[in-house]
Motif scaffolding. Structure first.
Motif, mmCIF file in Angstrom:
data_model
loop_
_atom_site.group_PDB
_atom_site.id
_atom_site.type_symbol
_atom_site.label_atom_id
_atom_site.label_comp_id
_atom_site.label_asym_id
_atom_site.label_seq_id
_atom_site.Cartn_x
_atom_site.Cartn_y
_atom_site.Cartn_z
ATOM 1 N N LYS A 77 1.196 4.284 -3.017
ATOM 2 C CA LYS A 77 0.847 5.785 -3.102
ATOM 3 C C LYS A 77 2.024 6.446 -3.242
ATOM 4 N N GLU A 82 1.810 9.461 -6.052
ATOM 5 C CA GLU A 82 2.328 10.815 -6.051
ATOM 6 C C GLU A 82 3.529 11.206 -6.860
ATOM 7 N N ASP A 106 0.662 -1.294 -0.366
ATOM 8 C CA ASP A 106 0.026 0.175 0.011
ATOM 9 C C ASP A 106 0.552 1.277 0.119
#
Length: 166
Positions: A44, A48, A40
């Motif tokens: 993430k 980004e 995760d």
């Protein structure tokens, strides 16, 4: 390793906010991020990074793999690989990974199409011909599968040809 990646990442992101073309920061960032086991966090962070520089092929490769291998979200992995291929249409890695996902989804016709292109880009890759041969085999194209496996064996004499399906 997750904690060290989590601690180091803000520094790399700060460097990239100042100089998005800092190749050392990108290189180190990819190394650190790939060593974390927290999928995760990895997803993430790669999401980004895409906002910082969407022209980095490695982001699409690693993000797609994280969704595919890490989360077993094959449709999302394929979506990421396809977005990458829009920017990098001749990326062997993106084509190869797309072929793998198509194969896992039993969409062998699509797998064959992208893997044929991959073999044109990397004609000396035995892995590409093995993957292509498997797609042919599972698509019922036995003669094409044999030719692909034979080509893989030519490229890699150490390949145990008898372990392939035909």
């Amino acid at each position: 390793m997750y904690r060290s990646a989590e601690r180091a990442m803000p520094y790399y992101l700060k460097i990239l906010s100042i100089n998005p073309q800092n190749e050392n920061a990108w290189s180190n960032l990819f190394i650190v991020l790939e060593q974390t086991s927290n999928i995760d966090y990895k997803i993430k962070t790669y999401e980004e990074l895409r906002t910082i520089d969407a022209q980095r092929e490695k982001i699409y490769i690693n993000l797609g793999r994280a969704y595919g291998k890490g989360k077993n979200r094959l449709a999302k992995a394929l979506e990421i690989f396809q977005k990458g291929l829009q920017r990098f249409p001749n990326s062997y890695e993106l084509l190869s990974n797309s072929g793998t996902v198509y194969g896992l989804q039993s969409n062998y016709t699509a797998a064959i199409a992208v893997l044929q292109k991959a073999t044109l880009i990397k004609p000396n890759s035995s892995k590409a011909f093995i993957d292509l041969g498997l797609s042919y085999f599972y698509n019922g194209q036995v003669e094409e599968a044999k030719r692909a496996f034979d080509r893989a064996k030519e490229l890699d004499p150490n390949l145990e040809r008898n372990k392939l399906p035909v």
